[in-house]
Motif scaffolding. Structure first.
Motif, short mmCIF file in Angstrom:
data_model
loop_
_atom_site.label_atom_id
_atom_site.label_comp_id
_atom_site.label_asym_id
_atom_site.label_seq_id
_atom_site.Cartn_x
_atom_site.Cartn_y
_atom_site.Cartn_z
N SER A 140 -18.54 10.40 7.33
CA SER A 140 -17.78 9.63 8.30
C SER A 140 -16.40 10.25 8.48
O SER A 140 -15.91 10.99 7.61
N ASP A 141 -15.77 9.95 9.61
CA ASP A 141 -14.40 10.42 9.83
C ASP A 141 -13.40 9.65 8.97
O ASP A 141 -12.28 10.11 8.76
N LEU A 142 -13.81 8.50 8.50
CA LEU A 142 -12.97 7.72 7.59
C LEU A 142 -13.16 8.22 6.16
O LEU A 142 -14.24 8.72 5.81
N PRO A 143 -12.13 8.12 5.30
CA PRO A 143 -12.31 8.45 3.89
C PRO A 143 -13.42 7.61 3.27
O PRO A 143 -13.67 6.46 3.69
N ASP A 144 -14.08 8.15 2.27
CA ASP A 144 -15.25 7.49 1.67
C ASP A 144 -14.93 6.09 1.17
O ASP A 144 -15.74 5.17 1.32
N PHE A 145 -13.75 5.90 0.56
CA PHE A 145 -13.46 4.59 -0.01
C PHE A 145 -13.32 3.54 1.09
O PHE A 145 -13.61 2.36 0.88
N MET A 146 -12.87 3.94 2.28
CA MET A 146 -12.77 3.00 3.39
C MET A 146 -14.15 2.62 3.91
O MET A 146 -14.38 1.45 4.26
N VAL A 147 -15.06 3.58 3.96
CA VAL A 147 -16.42 3.27 4.40
C VAL A 147 -17.07 2.33 3.39
O VAL A 147 -17.75 1.35 3.76
N PHE A 148 -16.87 2.58 2.11
CA PHE A 148 -17.44 1.74 1.06
C PHE A 148 -16.93 0.31 1.15
O PHE A 148 -17.67 -0.65 0.90
N LEU A 149 -15.64 0.16 1.51
CA LEU A 149 -15.03 -1.17 1.63
C LEU A 149 -15.22 -1.78 3.01
O LEU A 149 -14.62 -2.82 3.33
N ASP A 150 -16.03 -1.12 3.85
CA ASP A 150 -16.38 -1.62 5.18
C ASP A 150 -15.17 -1.69 6.13
O ASP A 150 -15.06 -2.62 6.93
N TRP A 151 -14.29 -0.69 6.01
CA TRP A 151 -13.19 -0.58 6.97
C TRP A 151 -13.75 0.04 8.25
O TRP A 151 -14.56 0.96 8.20
N LYS A 152 -13.30 -0.43 9.40
CA LYS A 152 -13.79 0.05 10.67
C LYS A 152 -12.90 1.11 11.30
O LYS A 152 -13.36 1.92 12.10
N GLU A 153 -11.63 1.11 10.93
CA GLU A 153 -10.69 2.07 11.48
C GLU A 153 -9.57 2.32 10.48
O GLU A 153 -9.39 1.57 9.51
N LEU A 154 -8.82 3.39 10.73
CA LEU A 154 -7.72 3.73 9.85
C LEU A 154 -6.59 2.71 9.98
O LEU A 154 -6.30 2.24 11.09
N LEU A 172 0.37 -3.21 -6.93
CA LEU A 172 0.08 -3.22 -5.50
C LEU A 172 -0.95 -2.17 -5.14
O LEU A 172 -1.89 -2.43 -4.38
N PHE A 173 -0.80 -0.97 -5.68
CA PHE A 173 -1.70 0.13 -5.34
C PHE A 173 -3.08 -0.06 -5.97
O PHE A 173 -4.04 0.57 -5.54
N PHE A 174 -3.18 -0.90 -6.99
CA PHE A 174 -4.49 -1.18 -7.57
C PHE A 174 -5.36 -2.03 -6.64
O PHE A 174 -6.58 -2.04 -6.78
N ARG A 175 -4.75 -2.71 -5.70
CA ARG A 175 -5.50 -3.60 -4.80
C ARG A 175 -6.21 -2.78 -3.72
O ARG A 175 -5.61 -1.90 -3.10
N ASN A 176 -7.48 -3.10 -3.48
CA ASN A 176 -8.26 -2.34 -2.50
C ASN A 176 -7.75 -2.52 -1.07
O ASN A 176 -7.82 -1.60 -0.26
N GLU A 177 -7.23 -3.69 -0.77
CA GLU A 177 -6.84 -3.97 0.61
C GLU A 177 -5.56 -3.26 1.03
O GLU A 177 -5.18 -3.31 2.20
N THR A 178 -4.88 -2.60 0.11
CA THR A 178 -3.66 -1.88 0.50
C THR A 178 -3.98 -0.58 1.25
O THR A 178 -3.11 0.00 1.90
N GLY A 179 -5.21 -0.09 1.14
CA GLY A 179 -5.60 1.11 1.88
C GLY A 179 -5.31 2.41 1.18
O GLY A 179 -5.21 3.46 1.82
N PHE A 180 -5.19 2.37 -0.17
CA PHE A 180 -4.91 3.59 -0.93
C PHE A 180 -5.96 3.84 -2.01
O PHE A 180 -5.67 4.49 -3.01
#
Length: 368
Positions: free
Chosen positions: A95-109, A165-173
């Protein structure tokens, strides 16, 4: 003159000798440098940059930070965003999105990832974001006259809060896993021997440039005022200087140097995660400086190499004893080597000179 000669030898070794010994010599040659050596020393060179940055604020400004791991990690994360975008569709999910975003079901950057595929934009982020955070934090802290152990505790708390903060998945890191599995940098394979040698050389040149910048700074009028603020801030204020801007400048510069070191560290090690912001890592930076000798510039470099080489050996041979060794090293340095290894060498050199010329002080006194 001797300092320039040492700098020249260091640059020649890093830019010419290391590439030849790693790329040109066969692996079975006794002078061949392995990939492990290049990666290990490249990583320690980045740590040495952080140690010099810490020495600027602690050794010359009297500001002990226990949160410099935050700025190191922010630089690493900023550049890690670019490396993650360079993976493209070569990731596990194609995917064009980073793998962790696809795994967390993110749709866009997320909005703060916009432009992260540009090297120039990310290089700007590496410099601006940590420096801006350091400036804002430092302005309010120094304006409020917070110093000493209180300042150290606040920096420690700031870093710990950022780590949570960075440990949280929803921060996007990337949450707990952070960024990893990098493929390319500027179109070149990140694992190619030539790329590793280039990153090694850049780390060495950055360390050399940091030392030259720091030396120029501390030997200038600004450096003398900064040292005076460290020793007697109230007297400096009495004669008309405002310590706020002197401390704020060196604090922000130190944070910026840490961020640059973090950006060089990530492609060589291949991973960045919130553990880089841990309190233990920031305390370890202070130990490098204390062991080498704070207020000496070259001492922190020596301390960073000694401690991290020892860590590499201990964590392989005796992993359960590493923290005990590190604590003992810090206690010994504090009690018996207040000026670190460099201070000890200077004392030994002065003693040897006195032994060679025992009558020199007396003769000078008679002549006067």
């Amino acid at each position: 003159m001797r300092s320039w000669q040492m700098a020249g030898l260091f640059a020649a070794f890093a830019l010419f000798a290391v590439p030849i010994m790693h790329l040109a010599l066969p692996p079975d040659h006794p002078l061949h440098l392995s990939t492990y050596f290049i990666t290990l020393i490249g990583k320690i060179l980045c740590y040495a940059i952080v140690a010099v940055a810490m020495d600027l604020i602690w050794g010359y400004g009297g500001i002990l930070s226990l949160g410099h791991g935050l700025f190191f990690a922010l630089g690493g994360y900023a550049f890690g965003m670019y490396l993650m975008r360079q993976i493209g569709r070569d990731g596990s999910y194609q995917s064009d999105l980073p793998d962790f975003m696809v795994f967390l079901d993110w749709k866009e950057l997320p909005w703060f990832w916009v432009g992260s595929d540009s090297f120039v934009w990310v290089a700007l982020l590496v410099l601006v974001v940590p420096a801006l955070i350091a400036f804002v934090f430092g302005y309010f802290a120094f304006r409020s006259r917070i110093k000493g152990v209180y300042f150290s505790i606040i920096t420690q708390a700031l870093t710990y809060a950022a780590m949570l903060l960075f440990f949280r998945n929803e921060t996007g890191f990337g949450g707990n896993n952070g960024f990893t599995d990098f493929k390319r940098i500027l179109g070149y394979s990140i694992t190619a021997p030539e790329t590793r040698v280039v990153l090694f050389g850049l780390s060495a040149l950055t360390l050399l440039g940091t030392l030259l910048l720091a030396r120029t700074l501390v030997t200038s009028k600004y450096g003398r005022i900064l040292t005076a603020i460290r020793d007697a801030e109230s007297r400096v204020m009495f004669i008309g200087y405002n310590p706020l801007w002197y401390k704020l400048f060196v604090w922000t510069l130190s944070a910026l140097l840490c961020a640059v070191a973090g950006a060089l560290y990530v492609p060589q090690v291949g991973i960045i995660n919130p553990s880089e912001m841990s309190v233990a890592n920031s305390i370890e930076i202070a130990i490098w400086v204390a062991v080498g000798g704070r207020g000496t510039l070259i001492g922190p470099v020596i301390g960073a190499f000694i401690v991290n080489l020892a860590k590499s050996w201990f964590t392989v041979s005796f992993p359960e004893y590493w923290l005990f060794f590190l604590g003992t090293l810090f206690i010994v340095a504090t009690l018996y080597l207040p000026q670190g290894i460099v201070g000890l060498c200077r004392k030994l050199r002065a003693g040897m000179k006195r032994d060679r010329h025992p009558l020199a002080p007396a003769a000078k006194g008679v002549q006067a």
